[in-house]
Design a protein around this motif. Structure first.
Motif, PDB file in Angstrom:
ATOM      1  N   HIS A  28       1.949 -16.430  42.718  1.00  0.00           N
ATOM      2  CA  HIS A  28       1.064 -17.299  41.722  1.00  0.00           C
ATOM      3  C   HIS A  28      -0.428 -17.715  42.045  1.00  0.00           C
ATOM      4  CE1 HIS A  28       4.423 -17.686  38.856  1.00  0.00           C
ATOM      5  NE2 HIS A  28       5.136 -17.876  40.010  1.00  0.00           N
ATOM      6  N   TYR A  29      -0.896 -17.272  43.184  1.00  0.00           N
ATOM      7  CA  TYR A  29      -2.380 -17.556  43.762  1.00  0.00           C
ATOM      8  C   TYR A  29      -3.277 -17.380  42.352  1.00  0.00           C
ATOM      9  CZ  TYR A  29      -6.607 -17.254  46.091  1.00  0.00           C
ATOM     10  OH  TYR A  29      -7.913 -17.879  46.621  1.00  0.00           O
ATOM     11  N   CYS A  30      -4.035 -18.230  42.261  1.00  0.00           N
ATOM     12  CA  CYS A  30      -4.844 -18.403  41.228  1.00  0.00           C
ATOM     13  C   CYS A  30      -5.652 -17.088  40.745  1.00  0.00           C
ATOM     14  CB  CYS A  30      -5.805 -19.508  41.212  1.00  0.00           C
ATOM     15  SG  CYS A  30      -6.942 -19.751  40.119  1.00  0.00           S
ATOM     16  N   ILE A  31      -5.231 -16.691  39.473  1.00  0.00           N
ATOM     17  CA  ILE A  31      -5.982 -15.391  39.247  1.00  0.00           C
ATOM     18  C   ILE A  31      -7.474 -15.628  38.874  1.00  0.00           C
ATOM     19  CG2 ILE A  31      -5.505 -15.491  36.607  1.00  0.00           C
ATOM     20  CD1 ILE A  31      -4.285 -12.655  37.060  1.00  0.00           C
ATOM     21  N   THR A  57      -9.662 -27.188  35.326  1.00  0.00           N
ATOM     22  CA  THR A  57      -9.800 -27.037  36.865  1.00  0.00           C
ATOM     23  C   THR A  57     -11.312 -26.877  37.193  1.00  0.00           C
ATOM     24  OG1 THR A  57      -9.430 -24.836  36.374  1.00  0.00           O
ATOM     25  CG2 THR A  57      -7.655 -26.113  37.042  1.00  0.00           C
ATOM     26  N   THR A  58     -12.317 -25.999  36.700  1.00  0.00           N
ATOM     27  CA  THR A  58     -13.472 -25.634  37.080  1.00  0.00           C
ATOM     28  C   THR A  58     -14.415 -26.963  36.783  1.00  0.00           C
ATOM     29  OG1 THR A  58     -12.927 -23.409  36.314  1.00  0.00           O
ATOM     30  CG2 THR A  58     -15.064 -23.736  37.057  1.00  0.00           C
ATOM     31  N   GLY A  76      -3.227 -22.485  45.133  1.00  0.00           N
ATOM     32  CA  GLY A  76      -2.043 -21.960  45.425  1.00  0.00           C
ATOM     33  C   GLY A  76      -1.977 -21.035  46.509  1.00  0.00           C
ATOM     34  N   ARG A 116       1.226 -10.607  35.135  1.00  0.00           N
ATOM     35  CA  ARG A 116       0.094 -10.723  36.113  1.00  0.00           C
ATOM     36  C   ARG A 116      -0.739  -9.386  35.994  1.00  0.00           C
ATOM     37  NH1 ARG A 116      -1.835 -14.789  40.005  1.00  0.00           N
ATOM     38  NH2 ARG A 116      -3.321 -13.534  41.372  1.00  0.00           N
ATOM     39  N   ALA A 174      -6.366 -23.649  31.752  1.00  0.00           N
ATOM     40  CA  ALA A 174      -6.423 -23.435  33.319  1.00  0.00           C
ATOM     41  C   ALA A 174      -8.100 -23.298  33.585  1.00  0.00           C
ATOM     42  CB  ALA A 174      -5.826 -22.527  33.993  1.00  0.00           C
ATOM     43  N   PHE A 180      -9.972  -9.707  34.251  1.00  0.00           N
ATOM     44  CA  PHE A 180     -10.656  -9.794  35.327  1.00  0.00           C
ATOM     45  C   PHE A 180     -11.312  -8.811  35.882  1.00  0.00           C
ATOM     46  CE2 PHE A 180      -8.012 -13.747  34.454  1.00  0.00           C
ATOM     47  CZ  PHE A 180      -8.736 -14.757  34.608  1.00  0.00           C
ATOM     48  N   ASN A 183       9.248 -20.941  40.073  1.00  0.00           N
ATOM     49  CA  ASN A 183       8.230 -21.509  39.047  1.00  0.00           C
ATOM     50  C   ASN A 183       8.886 -21.893  37.872  1.00  0.00           C
ATOM     51  OD1 ASN A 183       6.210 -20.697  41.043  1.00  0.00           O
ATOM     52  ND2 ASN A 183       4.643 -21.038  39.405  1.00  0.00           N
ATOM     53  N   LEU A 239     -13.760 -29.177  39.546  1.00  0.00           N
ATOM     54  CA  LEU A 239     -14.356 -28.558  40.868  1.00  0.00           C
ATOM     55  C   LEU A 239     -15.625 -29.190  40.683  1.00  0.00           C
ATOM     56  CD1 LEU A 239     -14.655 -27.230  43.466  1.00  0.00           C
ATOM     57  CD2 LEU A 239     -14.825 -25.042  42.027  1.00  0.00           C
ATOM     58  N   ALA A 288     -13.883 -19.220  39.310  1.00  0.00           N
ATOM     59  CA  ALA A 288     -14.223 -20.515  39.378  1.00  0.00           C
ATOM     60  C   ALA A 288     -15.443 -20.559  40.390  1.00  0.00           C
ATOM     61  CB  ALA A 288     -13.000 -21.291  39.854  1.00  0.00           C
ATOM     62  N   PRO A 324      -9.310 -30.219  42.416  1.00  0.00           N
ATOM     63  CA  PRO A 324      -9.050 -30.461  41.064  1.00  0.00           C
ATOM     64  C   PRO A 324      -7.372 -30.354  40.634  1.00  0.00           C
ATOM     65  CG  PRO A 324     -10.519 -28.622  41.247  1.00  0.00           C
ATOM     66  CD  PRO A 324     -10.011 -28.955  42.603  1.00  0.00           C
ATOM     67  N   ASP A 354       1.640 -28.452  42.766  1.00  0.00           N
ATOM     68  CA  ASP A 354       2.268 -27.295  42.343  1.00  0.00           C
ATOM     69  C   ASP A 354       3.737 -27.724  42.280  1.00  0.00           C
ATOM     70  OD1 ASP A 354       0.058 -25.894  42.208  1.00  0.00           O
ATOM     71  OD2 ASP A 354       0.557 -24.808  43.907  1.00  0.00           O
TER      72      ASP A 354
HETATM   73  C1  HEM Z   1     -11.568 -24.739  40.697  1.00  0.00           C
HETATM   74  C2  HEM Z   1     -10.864 -23.946  39.880  1.00  0.00           C
HETATM   75  C3  HEM Z   1      -9.115 -23.792  39.802  1.00  0.00           C
HETATM   76  C4  HEM Z   1      -8.292 -24.277  40.543  1.00  0.00           C
HETATM   77  C5  HEM Z   1      -8.215 -25.420  41.425  1.00  0.00           C
HETATM   78  C6  HEM Z   1      -7.142 -23.511  40.028  1.00  0.00           C
HETATM   79  C7  HEM Z   1      -5.533 -23.855  40.554  1.00  0.00           C
HETATM   80  C8  HEM Z   1      -4.689 -22.812  40.539  1.00  0.00           C
HETATM   81  C9  HEM Z   1      -3.417 -22.979  41.199  1.00  0.00           C
HETATM   82  C10 HEM Z   1      -3.006 -23.919  42.365  1.00  0.00           C
HETATM   83  C11 HEM Z   1      -2.603 -21.977  40.704  1.00  0.00           C
HETATM   84  C12 HEM Z   1      -1.049 -21.819  41.112  1.00  0.00           C
HETATM   85  C13 HEM Z   1      -0.088 -22.468  40.625  1.00  0.00           C
HETATM   86  C14 HEM Z   1       1.409 -22.226  41.132  1.00  0.00           C
HETATM   87  O1  HEM Z   1       1.262 -21.883  42.371  1.00  0.00           O
HETATM   88  O2  HEM Z   1       2.181 -22.592  40.594  1.00  0.00           O
HETATM   89  C15 HEM Z   1      -3.373 -21.479  39.602  1.00  0.00           C
HETATM   90  C16 HEM Z   1      -2.870 -20.354  39.009  1.00  0.00           C
HETATM   91  C17 HEM Z   1      -3.564 -19.743  37.816  1.00  0.00           C
HETATM   92  N1  HEM Z   1      -4.822 -20.164  37.361  1.00  0.00           N
HETATM   93 FE1  HEM Z   1      -6.262 -21.281  38.511  1.00  0.00          FE
HETATM   94  N2  HEM Z   1      -7.479 -22.596  39.084  1.00  0.00           N
HETATM   95  C18 HEM Z   1      -8.503 -22.491  38.878  1.00  0.00           C
HETATM   96  C19 HEM Z   1      -9.488 -21.914  37.985  1.00  0.00           C
HETATM   97  C20 HEM Z   1      -8.803 -21.149  37.139  1.00  0.00           C
HETATM   98  C21 HEM Z   1      -9.634 -20.462  36.250  1.00  0.00           C
HETATM   99  C22 HEM Z   1     -11.093 -20.524  35.986  1.00  0.00           C
HETATM  100  C23 HEM Z   1      -8.635 -19.689  35.496  1.00  0.00           C
HETATM  101  C24 HEM Z   1      -8.927 -18.726  34.636  1.00  0.00           C
HETATM  102  C25 HEM Z   1     -10.081 -18.290  33.909  1.00  0.00           C
HETATM  103  C26 HEM Z   1      -7.273 -19.962  35.962  1.00  0.00           C
HETATM  104  C27 HEM Z   1      -6.264 -19.425  35.698  1.00  0.00           C
HETATM  105  C28 HEM Z   1      -5.113 -19.476  36.428  1.00  0.00           C
HETATM  106  C29 HEM Z   1      -3.934 -18.630  35.760  1.00  0.00           C
HETATM  107  C30 HEM Z   1      -3.698 -17.819  34.595  1.00  0.00           C
HETATM  108  C31 HEM Z   1      -2.857 -19.039  37.028  1.00  0.00           C
HETATM  109  C32 HEM Z   1      -1.429 -18.358  37.048  1.00  0.00           C
HETATM  110  C33 HEM Z   1      -1.225 -17.479  37.889  1.00  0.00           C
HETATM  111  C34 HEM Z   1       0.073 -17.107  38.330  1.00  0.00           C
HETATM  112  O3  HEM Z   1       1.164 -17.768  38.032  1.00  0.00           O
HETATM  113  O4  HEM Z   1       0.175 -15.862  38.620  1.00  0.00           O
HETATM  114  N3  HEM Z   1      -7.553 -20.780  37.095  1.00  0.00           N
HETATM  115  N4  HEM Z   1      -4.620 -21.982  39.503  1.00  0.00           N
END
Ligand code: HEM
Length: 416
Positions: A363-366, A259-260, A359, A112, A255, A119, A79, A263, A371, A301, A305
């Motif tokens: 890196h699955y979304c935290i 994103t939210t 994802g 992480r 993020a 959370f 990444n 969505l 959301a 949304p 990646d």
């Molecule tokens: C519909 C809503 C959301 C979608 C579609 C989404 C999508 C994603 C995706 C695809 C990744 C992975 C990126 C990768 O593999 O490189 C990710 C990671 C992440 N998301 Fe979300 N996200 C959403 C909501 C949120 C919310 C509400 C938060 C925080 C309050 C958030 C915080 C993060 C963070 C911090 C990461 C990095 C995690 C890591 O690298 O371990 N996301 N998100």
């Protein structure tokens, strides 16, 4: 320096050449692709599933199996765009960028663990109350007005209110975040103008100063908000540094909003375009969680990646070399006919594999659970309080190579 227009013209020319020589092209700047990328994704999956994109100087993976395999394999697909030997022009990082999104284990695993403290069950329960209260208020106001822009009057204010509460920020800071979020989010783009990058970096510097001051002030706070939680960790001198904490908070804010909001926007549009599915959800509200997953799969949304290959990898007879950029088109994986039955149908009762919108792998979304909570609450509230919701004008998607979201979504609501 390329202007927006000259960039688009150049990309169009390269796209025509790519289509002629490789059987398919991916031009994320094309207006047609921005409005509907799914036809182009289908052509790529069929004719060039491991696609060398001249426009992006990177590989583009479009099949579910390949996207998931690459996302799970962090040993081979990094990444970190600063990984030595990276040759792609995609995603040049800010020199001070300690984003968790751009890190590999072991640093990623450490951050992480820290991020997970924002959370916890008890924190999500508090946020659940904010979500329920805000959703009720926003829907009540929308139903009174009857014609509204669902994006700016419901989707965006809900996400913003939740994120301000999660961080422990005053509601009065909403205005500056409403400007910072879209400015900073341009850094996620695969292609951005120099001006956009400059503005994104300026916003980044302001955000760093803003969070640094708050983190210093909250070092001895007992509160459970994310700023106080990280401030105590920085103060204890273990696990997370001050710049890392600033970037973590910044990533969460960007993020959590972009994103939210989208969505809730894309999901509403899917319901409006499939009235029989909206009716089914009205009649069977227990399907709400499945409906949210289908919204995420159908029109995610986040469409892409990024990874950097750390080793030579052969996929479908194409050789990806160390340092090559690899774009995982999750938006295409979600429509792959090899993984999903009738993938272009929007079906809230769908069975099948898990979508890729949050994802896969380390890196699955935290923020996935948060959301889901926001989306399920707002849709449940909107459907419960109204007898009809209809589209009142044709919406358009905003130009972006990563985020898929509507500029506006004008709707009419009739209260029950
Ligand atoms: C519909 C809503 C959301 C979608 C579609 C989404 C999508 C994603 C995706 C695809 C990744 C992975 C990126 C990768 O593999 O490189 C990710 C990671 C992440 N998301 Fe979300 N996200 C959403 C909501 C949120 C919310 C509400 C938060 C925080 C309050 C958030 C915080 C993060 C963070 C911090 C990461 C990095 C995690 C890591 O690298 O371990 N996301 N998100």
């Amino acid at each position: 320096m390329h202007t927006d227009r000259s960039r688009r013209v150049l990309a169009h020319g390269v796209g025509l050449w790519e289509a002629a020589s490789r059987g398919a092209a991916y031009n994320p700047l094309s207006r047609r692709v921005i409005q509907n990328p799914y036809r182009v994704y289908a052509a790529l999956r069929r004719r060039s599933p491991v696609h060398r994109s001249t426009i992006l100087g990177s590989w583009v993976l479009t099949r579910y199996e390949d996207v998931v395999a690459a996302a799970r394999n962090h040993e081979r697909f990094s990444n970190n765009p600063r990984w030595r030997g990276a040759t792609t022009s995609v995603l040049p990082p800010a020199p001070d960028d300690y984003s968790i999104l751009l890190m590999d284990p072991p640093d990623h695993s450490r951050l992480r663990r820290v991020a997970a403290r924002a959370f916890t069950r008890s924190r999500l329960a508090v946020l659940g109350e904010t979500i329920a209260r805000t959703a009720a208020e926003l829907v009540e106001r929308a139903a009174r007005q009857r014609t509204i822009d669902w994006m700016s009057e419901v989707a965006a204010p809900l996400s913003m209110r939740v994120m301000l509460t999660m961080m422990g920020l005053p509601p009065g800071d909403r205005g500056r975040w409403a400007a910072w979020v879209p400015e900073r989010a341009r850094l996620l783009e695969m292609i951005a103008t120099r001006r956009e990058r400059r503005t994104a970096h300026q916003a980044g510097d302001e955000i760093q100063r803003y969070f640094r001051a708050l983190l210093q002030r909250r070092r001895s706070s007992d509160d459970e908000d994310a700023i106080s939680t990280f401030a105590r960790q920085v103060d204890a001198g273990d696990e997370i540094s001050m710049p890392e904490a600033c970037d973590m908070l910044s990533v969460l804010m960007i993020a959590g909003n972009e994103t939210t909001t989208n969505l809730i926007g894309n999901g509403m549009l899917a319901l409006l375009r499939h009235p029989e599915q909206m009716q089914r959800l009205r009649e069977e509200p227990v399907r709400i969680q499945d409906a949210i997953d289908e919204m995420l799969r159908f029109d995610s949304p986040v469409q892409t990646d990024f990874r950097i290959a750390k080793a030579e990898v052969t996929m479908r007879e194409r050789t990806i070399r160390p340092g090559d950029g690899v774009i995982l088109l999750t938006g295409s994986a979600n429509r792959d006919e090899a993984a999903f039955e009738n993938p272009d149908a929007f079906d809230i009762a769908r069975k099948g594999p898990r979508h890729t919108s949050f994802g896969t792998g380390v890196h699955y979304c935290i923020g996935a659970e948060l959301a889901r909570m926001e989306a399920s609450t707002i849709f449940a509230e909107a459907l419960r309080s109204t007898s009809v919701i209809r589209l009142s004008d044709e919406p358009h998607y905003r130009p972006s190579t990563v985020i898929r979201g509507l500029a506006a979504l004008p709707v009419n609501l009739e209260r029950k």
